[in-house]
Design a protein around this motif. Structure first.
Motif, PDB file in Angstrom:
ATOM      1  N   THR C  22      11.466 -14.160  10.247  1.00 27.78           N
ATOM      2  CA  THR C  22      10.505 -14.506  11.285  1.00 27.78           C
ATOM      3  C   THR C  22       9.170 -13.824  10.989  1.00 27.78           C
ATOM      4  OG1 THR C  22      11.110 -12.597  12.596  1.00 27.78           O
ATOM      5  CG2 THR C  22      12.315 -14.632  13.033  1.00 27.78           C
ATOM      6  N   TYR C  23       8.134 -14.281  11.700  1.00 30.75           N
ATOM      7  CA  TYR C  23       6.820 -13.667  11.527  1.00 30.75           C
ATOM      8  C   TYR C  23       6.853 -12.184  11.879  1.00 30.75           C
ATOM      9  CZ  TYR C  23       4.379 -18.024  10.587  1.00 30.75           C
ATOM     10  OH  TYR C  23       3.932 -19.166   9.999  1.00 30.75           O
ATOM     11  N   LEU C  24       7.662 -11.853  12.890  1.00 28.85           N
ATOM     12  CA  LEU C  24       7.730 -10.453  13.311  1.00 28.85           C
ATOM     13  C   LEU C  24       8.278  -9.577  12.186  1.00 28.85           C
ATOM     14  CD1 LEU C  24       7.186  -8.622  15.714  1.00 28.85           C
ATOM     15  CD2 LEU C  24       9.579  -8.883  16.375  1.00 28.85           C
ATOM     16  N   THR C  25       9.355 -10.044  11.546  1.00 32.34           N
ATOM     17  CA  THR C  25       9.915  -9.290  10.417  1.00 32.34           C
ATOM     18  C   THR C  25       8.860  -9.137   9.323  1.00 32.34           C
ATOM     19  OG1 THR C  25      11.859 -10.621  10.897  1.00 32.34           O
ATOM     20  CG2 THR C  25      12.015  -9.113   9.032  1.00 32.34           C
ATOM     21  N   TRP C  26       8.132 -10.220   9.130  1.00 32.51           N
ATOM     22  CA  TRP C  26       7.088 -10.233   8.113  1.00 32.51           C
ATOM     23  C   TRP C  26       6.056  -9.130   8.374  1.00 32.51           C
ATOM     24  CZ3 TRP C  26       2.994 -14.522   7.053  1.00 32.51           C
ATOM     25  CH2 TRP C  26       2.807 -14.652   5.668  1.00 32.51           C
ATOM     26  N   ILE C  27       5.641  -9.067   9.638  1.00 32.98           N
ATOM     27  CA  ILE C  27       4.655  -8.051  10.015  1.00 32.98           C
ATOM     28  C   ILE C  27       5.216  -6.652   9.777  1.00 32.98           C
ATOM     29  CG2 ILE C  27       3.412  -7.028  11.957  1.00 32.98           C
ATOM     30  CD1 ILE C  27       3.078  -9.816  13.094  1.00 32.98           C
ATOM     31  N   LEU C  28       6.517  -6.472  10.117  1.00 35.84           N
ATOM     32  CA  LEU C  28       7.105  -5.144   9.944  1.00 35.84           C
ATOM     33  C   LEU C  28       7.180  -4.769   8.462  1.00 35.84           C
ATOM     34  CD1 LEU C  28       9.794  -5.141  12.753  1.00 35.84           C
ATOM     35  CD2 LEU C  28       7.538  -4.067  12.718  1.00 35.84           C
ATOM     36  N   HIS C  29       7.449  -5.751   7.619  1.00 39.53           N
ATOM     37  CA  HIS C  29       7.385  -5.488   6.181  1.00 39.53           C
ATOM     38  C   HIS C  29       5.984  -5.040   5.796  1.00 39.53           C
ATOM     39  CE1 HIS C  29      11.101  -7.938   4.679  1.00 39.53           C
ATOM     40  NE2 HIS C  29      11.400  -6.968   5.541  1.00 39.53           N
ATOM     41  N   GLY C  30       5.001  -5.741   6.365  1.00 39.05           N
ATOM     42  CA  GLY C  30       3.598  -5.385   6.114  1.00 39.05           C
ATOM     43  C   GLY C  30       3.338  -3.940   6.484  1.00 39.05           C
ATOM     44  N   LEU C  31       3.844  -3.540   7.647  1.00 42.41           N
ATOM     45  CA  LEU C  31       3.676  -2.155   8.086  1.00 42.41           C
ATOM     46  C   LEU C  31       4.283  -1.203   7.066  1.00 42.41           C
ATOM     47  CD1 LEU C  31       2.878  -0.082  10.262  1.00 42.41           C
ATOM     48  CD2 LEU C  31       5.151  -0.394  11.249  1.00 42.41           C
ATOM     49  N   GLY C  32       5.486  -1.559   6.572  1.00 41.68           N
ATOM     50  CA  GLY C  32       6.152  -0.728   5.574  1.00 41.68           C
ATOM     51  C   GLY C  32       5.258  -0.509   4.362  1.00 41.68           C
ATOM     52  N   TRP C  33       4.666  -1.580   3.840  1.00 43.97           N
ATOM     53  CA  TRP C  33       3.802  -1.446   2.664  1.00 43.97           C
ATOM     54  C   TRP C  33       2.545  -0.639   2.987  1.00 43.97           C
ATOM     55  CZ3 TRP C  33       5.478  -1.736  -1.939  1.00 43.97           C
ATOM     56  CH2 TRP C  33       6.509  -2.623  -2.284  1.00 43.97           C
ATOM     57  N   THR C  34       1.979  -0.864   4.163  1.00 39.11           N
ATOM     58  CA  THR C  34       0.783  -0.105   4.557  1.00 39.11           C
ATOM     59  C   THR C  34       1.092   1.394   4.563  1.00 39.11           C
ATOM     60  OG1 THR C  34      -0.222  -1.859   5.858  1.00 39.11           O
ATOM     61  CG2 THR C  34      -0.765   0.382   6.500  1.00 39.11           C
ATOM     62  N   VAL C  35       2.221   1.753   5.195  1.00 37.33           N
ATOM     63  CA  VAL C  35       2.590   3.166   5.267  1.00 37.33           C
ATOM     64  C   VAL C  35       2.873   3.719   3.869  1.00 37.33           C
ATOM     65  CG1 VAL C  35       4.341   4.776   6.109  1.00 37.33           C
ATOM     66  CG2 VAL C  35       3.445   3.002   7.625  1.00 37.33           C
ATOM     67  N   ALA C  36       3.570   2.921   3.048  1.00 35.53           N
ATOM     68  CA  ALA C  36       3.909   3.384   1.707  1.00 35.53           C
ATOM     69  C   ALA C  36       2.650   3.650   0.879  1.00 35.53           C
ATOM     70  CB  ALA C  36       4.789   2.345   1.008  1.00 35.53           C
ATOM     71  N   ILE C  37       1.703   2.711   0.906  1.00 34.16           N
ATOM     72  CA  ILE C  37       0.460   2.904   0.149  1.00 34.16           C
ATOM     73  C   ILE C  37      -0.254   4.160   0.634  1.00 34.16           C
ATOM     74  CG2 ILE C  37      -1.838   1.984  -0.349  1.00 34.16           C
ATOM     75  CD1 ILE C  37      -0.678  -0.804   0.019  1.00 34.16           C
ATOM     76  N   SER C  38      -0.390   4.288   1.972  1.00 28.53           N
ATOM     77  CA  SER C  38      -1.152   5.403   2.525  1.00 28.53           C
ATOM     78  C   SER C  38      -0.532   6.733   2.132  1.00 28.53           C
ATOM     79  CB  SER C  38      -1.208   5.324   4.051  1.00 28.53           C
ATOM     80  OG  SER C  38      -1.532   4.032   4.445  1.00 28.53           O
ATOM     81  N   LEU C  39       0.798   6.848   2.310  1.00 27.67           N
ATOM     82  CA  LEU C  39       1.440   8.133   2.041  1.00 27.67           C
ATOM     83  C   LEU C  39       1.387   8.489   0.554  1.00 27.67           C
ATOM     84  CD1 LEU C  39       4.514   8.157   4.456  1.00 27.67           C
ATOM     85  CD2 LEU C  39       2.310   9.306   4.696  1.00 27.67           C
ATOM     86  N   CYS C  40       1.700   7.521  -0.322  1.00 27.14           N
ATOM     87  CA  CYS C  40       1.665   7.808  -1.755  1.00 27.14           C
ATOM     88  C   CYS C  40       0.249   8.194  -2.181  1.00 27.14           C
ATOM     89  CB  CYS C  40       2.135   6.594  -2.549  1.00 27.14           C
ATOM     90  SG  CYS C  40       3.866   6.213  -2.274  1.00 27.14           S
ATOM     91  N   ALA C  41      -0.737   7.441  -1.688  1.00 21.02           N
ATOM     92  CA  ALA C  41      -2.122   7.742  -2.041  1.00 21.02           C
ATOM     93  C   ALA C  41      -2.501   9.124  -1.520  1.00 21.02           C
ATOM     94  CB  ALA C  41      -3.062   6.687  -1.462  1.00 21.02           C
ATOM     95  N   TRP C  42      -2.003   9.463  -0.330  1.00 21.40           N
ATOM     96  CA  TRP C  42      -2.353  10.756   0.264  1.00 21.40           C
ATOM     97  C   TRP C  42      -1.788  11.913  -0.566  1.00 21.40           C
ATOM     98  CZ3 TRP C  42      -5.938  12.737   2.906  1.00 21.40           C
ATOM     99  CH2 TRP C  42      -5.789  13.968   3.532  1.00 21.40           C
ATOM    100  N   VAL C  43      -0.565  11.731  -1.091  1.00 18.53           N
ATOM    101  CA  VAL C  43       0.024  12.781  -1.934  1.00 18.53           C
ATOM    102  C   VAL C  43      -0.881  13.028  -3.141  1.00 18.53           C
ATOM    103  CG1 VAL C  43       1.957  13.347  -3.442  1.00 18.53           C
ATOM    104  CG2 VAL C  43       2.387  12.359  -1.186  1.00 18.53           C
ATOM    105  N   ILE C  44      -1.308  11.942  -3.798  1.00 16.17           N
ATOM    106  CA  ILE C  44      -2.213  12.079  -4.944  1.00 16.17           C
ATOM    107  C   ILE C  44      -3.523  12.749  -4.521  1.00 16.17           C
ATOM    108  CG2 ILE C  44      -3.614  10.792  -6.602  1.00 16.17           C
ATOM    109  CD1 ILE C  44      -1.444   8.698  -6.696  1.00 16.17           C
ATOM    110  N   ALA C  45      -4.077  12.259  -3.407  1.00 14.43           N
ATOM    111  CA  ALA C  45      -5.386  12.750  -2.964  1.00 14.43           C
ATOM    112  C   ALA C  45      -5.333  14.233  -2.624  1.00 14.43           C
ATOM    113  CB  ALA C  45      -5.857  11.954  -1.749  1.00 14.43           C
ATOM    114  N   LEU C  46      -4.263  14.639  -1.939  1.00 12.37           N
ATOM    115  CA  LEU C  46      -4.157  16.025  -1.499  1.00 12.37           C
ATOM    116  C   LEU C  46      -3.978  16.950  -2.702  1.00 12.37           C
ATOM    117  CD1 LEU C  46      -4.247  17.496   1.165  1.00 12.37           C
ATOM    118  CD2 LEU C  46      -1.759  17.397   1.263  1.00 12.37           C
ATOM    119  N   ALA C  47      -3.106  16.531  -3.637  1.00 11.32           N
ATOM    120  CA  ALA C  47      -2.855  17.371  -4.813  1.00 11.32           C
ATOM    121  C   ALA C  47      -4.118  17.491  -5.659  1.00 11.32           C
ATOM    122  CB  ALA C  47      -1.713  16.770  -5.635  1.00 11.32           C
ATOM    123  N   LEU C  48      -4.680  16.346  -6.060  1.00 13.99           N
ATOM    124  CA  LEU C  48      -5.874  16.382  -6.911  1.00 13.99           C
ATOM    125  C   LEU C  48      -7.067  16.974  -6.170  1.00 13.99           C
ATOM    126  CD1 LEU C  48      -5.678  12.979  -8.801  1.00 13.99           C
ATOM    127  CD2 LEU C  48      -5.437  15.278  -9.744  1.00 13.99           C
ATOM    128  N   GLY C  49      -7.224  16.575  -4.923  1.00  6.99           N
ATOM    129  CA  GLY C  49      -8.366  17.051  -4.137  1.00  6.99           C
ATOM    130  C   GLY C  49      -8.357  18.563  -3.989  1.00  6.99           C
TER     131      GLY C  49
END
Lengths: 219, 242, 247
Positions: C22-49
């Motif tokens: 369903t569209y709702l499941t789709w959106i929740l998958h979207g949320l999963g990817w958004t969170v995954a990108i943000s957290l992984c990027a943040w780990v890199i940013a915090l370490a390098l920064g």
């Protein structure tokens, strides 16, 4: 490394790129001026002590600050056609102004609060009204103290103008992208436009640093 | 000129002023003193409505200050006030500091305000610094400018809130001299200060406050001769012993 | 509301044209990817920064200059453009075999590129905060550390960094928020995160604009709020008595 690259496409695309750059500038300046004016009013509303007014202003600011600009751009662009005919460019101008107002308002609020309470008392004591006190004494000082922060926000704003890519408004990035596709030279155009962004942003951040030093001396 | 009648004030549940009453007649100089935290600065800020009061009445020149119908800006425009930390406007030059109230509040022309401002600067001995900014002046000079700014509004009375306590010792007398001159000219003055020398020289009456109450309110001679309350005696012995 | 808008709140439970969710499941998958990108990027940013920011305060010209160059390099080009550079330009600059592999076979290419671009972009901003935090400490702190016999590295480890990081928790929080919100640009290279899903949903539902945008928007707000809450807990836990941390 650059063997396969053909940078000769840059020259014929310059007029179009220039147009895109001008739109990026227009968007930045409009959103900055509009944002500072609306943002200052929002800040005054929050500090006015009026409950409903303060709450409304705070809700607006918090909402804008927790939603990505990209989402706001989509909201306005996709909803507006139900009411009016609107070009992507106009849509971007309005969205950016309303969105930036929230950020500038937080800066102006911090600036106003950084002015010692005694300044308000002193202006009241010579008989100024609330608006005279704000207009002649508090806001000029708050604004001057905050110039570096306001410029830093504008620096972010200028970079964010590239997000209008999402609705197809022709800014600097979109113009480069379009010409790149036209000539089949996307890579070259992306490198070229990166240099333009870099030069502009670097100069702006140097200017912010210079202003920071100047203002530190005045204080 | 100034009447304070049974004034009480709270910050939340904390009572800062308790049933304070006193009055200042035209041409009178009254010094308010007392230990820190005794409410004297709060009291003087109530006189021109910078601080609201919850009980009692304050009447200045026939107008009740704590009446919601009172036009406070208008009332304040002819009550001069001088602050502990000067509160000059740092983004304006000295002469602009003196002109802003005259032009924007009293509606004088720029030329008139400038002329009057220069006259007052001359009087407090700062004329040569007219085009400098507050940050370029010493504390004593800034406070003299602040007095001139208050005078530029042609006040009917003057309020001084610890005008010398933020100053280095060597600058105190230059400010007090200006205030003494003012007193001798017959200005009505209410002065919160620890400067007992000033009080002895020009005050007509001394009001002593402690814990938000007016403990003593006596003519100068009585106060320095034989204060009635223990607390006033203790305070005087502490302040005069060194 | 405009007259020609037809509401359809049931749309979330309809299945998407290209699949059986369903569209709702789709959106929740979207949320999963958004969170995954943000957290992984943040780990890199915090370490390098953290490293770059610290290097910028080291009393050695050359090292400080490298840190400075890093920051200027990554913060003066918009994030969307940096993403394009990583996605379209960098593979062209690689050796031939590697370049072919990246273009054709690299798994999760869109996601990794997005994380890398966002992480490096954010690292420059984190570095600026770390530098500011260290420089806000009084000069006496460094001297006191060295006077105790600490090496430069020990002085950083035991004296300067512990205090600097406490001071910059609030600005770091807002940098994390920025990274979270900036993760939306990943739609442009085709990561199925929230912005991408909303855009697709608008198209495939034939213009249910409000329904398509409101849920992702609310999810963004909730996540921002949660992150803010978490950071304020961390801030309280790490509070040093008698030290007023800037608001």
């Amino acid at each position: 490394m650059f063997n396969n690259f053909d940078f000769s496409v840059i020259l014929p695309s310059l007029p179009y790129i220039w147009e895109g750059l001008m739109f990026s500038f227009r968007l930045t300046v409009t959103a900055m001026l509009g944002g500072i004016i609306i943002g200052t009013l929002l800040a005054l509303a929050r500090l006015s002590g009026g409950k409903t007014l303060g709450f409304a202003a705070k809700t607006y600011v918090d909402l804008m600050r927790s939603v990505p600009l990209l989402m706001m751009i989509l909201w306005f662009f996709l909803l507006a056609p139900f009411f009016i005919k609107i070009t992507p460019e106009t849509s971007a101008l309005i969205t950016f102004t309303l969105f930036q107002a929230a950020f500038y308002s937080e800066i102006m609020r911090a600036g106003i609060q950084s002015i010692p309470r005694g300044q308000i008392n002193a202006s009241f004591a010579i008989g100024m009204t609330y608006w005279q006190t704000m207009g002649y004494v508090i806001l000029p000082q708050a604004f001057r103290n905050m110039i570096p922060v306001l410029l830093t926000q504008t620096f972010i704003l200028f970079q964010d103008t590239s997000l209008v890519y999402a609705i197809g408004a022709t800014d600097l990035l979109k113009a480069a992208d379009n010409t790149g596709k036209l000539y089949g030279r996307t890579v070259e155009m992306l490198i070229f436009v990166s240099l333009i962004y870099f030069v502009i942003c670097f100069s702006l951040s140097m200017f912010v640093k210079y202003m920071n030093k100047r203002i530190a001396i005045i204080r | 000129m100034i009447q304070i009648q049974n004034v009480s004030k709270w910050y939340g549940n904390f009572q800062v002023l308790t049933d304070c009453s006193t009055h200042i007649a035209k041409g009178e100089v009254v010094v308010v003193c007392g230990p820190s935290g005794s409410g004297k600065s709060t009291l003087i800020k109530c006189v021109n409505g910078l601080e609201p009061v919850q009980q009692g009445k304050i009447i200045v020149n026939g107008t009740q200050v704590n009446d919601p119908a009172t036009d406070l800006p208008k009332l304040r425009s002819h009550v001069g006030m001088v602050f502990q930390h000067f509160e000059l406007f740092p983004h304006m030059s000295i002469i602009q500091n003196l002109a802003i109230g005259q032009t924007k509040v009293l509606g004088r022309s720029a030329d008139e305000a400038h002329e009057r401002g220069m006259k007052l600067l001359d009087r407090v001995g700062i004329k040569m610094h007219a085009n400098k900014f507050p940050g370029e002046l010493s504390g004593g000079q800034q406070q003299r400018v602040a007095i001139a700014r208050a005078l530029s509004m042609d006040p009917i009375c003057m309020l001084f809130d610890e005008p010398t306590s933020a100053l280095d010792p060597e600058m105190i007398s230059e400010v007090l001299d200006v205030m003494v001159d003012l007193a001798n000219e017959g200005m009505t003055m209410m002065v919160v200060t620890h400067e007992m020398g000033f009080a002895r020289k020009v005050a007509h009456r001394v009001v002593f406050m402690d814990h938000g109450q007016i403990v003593e309110d006596a003519p100068k001679e009585d106060f320095f001769g034989k204060p009635h309350s223990d607390r006033a005696q203790q305070f005087l012995s502490k302040i005069l012993n060194h | 509301m405009a007259l020609n808008y037809k509401w359809n709140w049931g749309v979330f439970f309809e299945t998407i044209p290209s699949g059986d969710v369903t569209y709702l499941t789709w959106i929740l998958h979207g949320l999963g990817w958004t969170v995954a990108i943000s957290l992984c990027a943040w780990v890199i940013a915090l370490a390098l920064g953290s490293i770059i920011g610290t290097l910028r305060t080291v009393p050695h010209r050359g090292i400080a200059l490298i840190g400075h160059a890093w920051v200027e390099f990554f913060r003066n080009v918009p994030i969307l453009l940096q993403l394009f550079i990583w996605f379209f330009v960098v593979p062209e600059l690689l050796p031939r075999d590697l370049s072919m592999w990246v273009k054709q076979d690299m798994p999760a290419k869109e996601f990794i590129t997005a994380v890398l671009a966002l992480g490096l972009f954010t690292s420059a901003r984190v570095a600026e905060q770390v530098r500011a935090g260290i420089q806000s400490l009084s000069r006496g702190q460094r001297s006191a550390g060295l006077a105790l016999g600490f090496t430069q590295a020990q002085t950083y480890r035991y004296v300067l960094l512990p205090m600097a990081f406490r001071i910059i928790i609030p600005p770091l929080t807002s940098e994390f928020m920025n990274a979270f919100k900036n993760s939306g640009v990943a739609y442009a290279v085709g990561v199925w995160e929230l912005v991408f899903v909303s855009r697709q949903m608008v198209e495939e539902t034939g213009g249910q604009v409000i329904e398509s945008l409101i849920v992702p928007t609310v999810l963004y707000i909730i996540c921002s709020y949660a992150a803010n809450l978490l950071m304020s807990v961390i801030e309280r836990r790490s509070h040093v008595p008698g030290f007023i941390v800037a608001k």
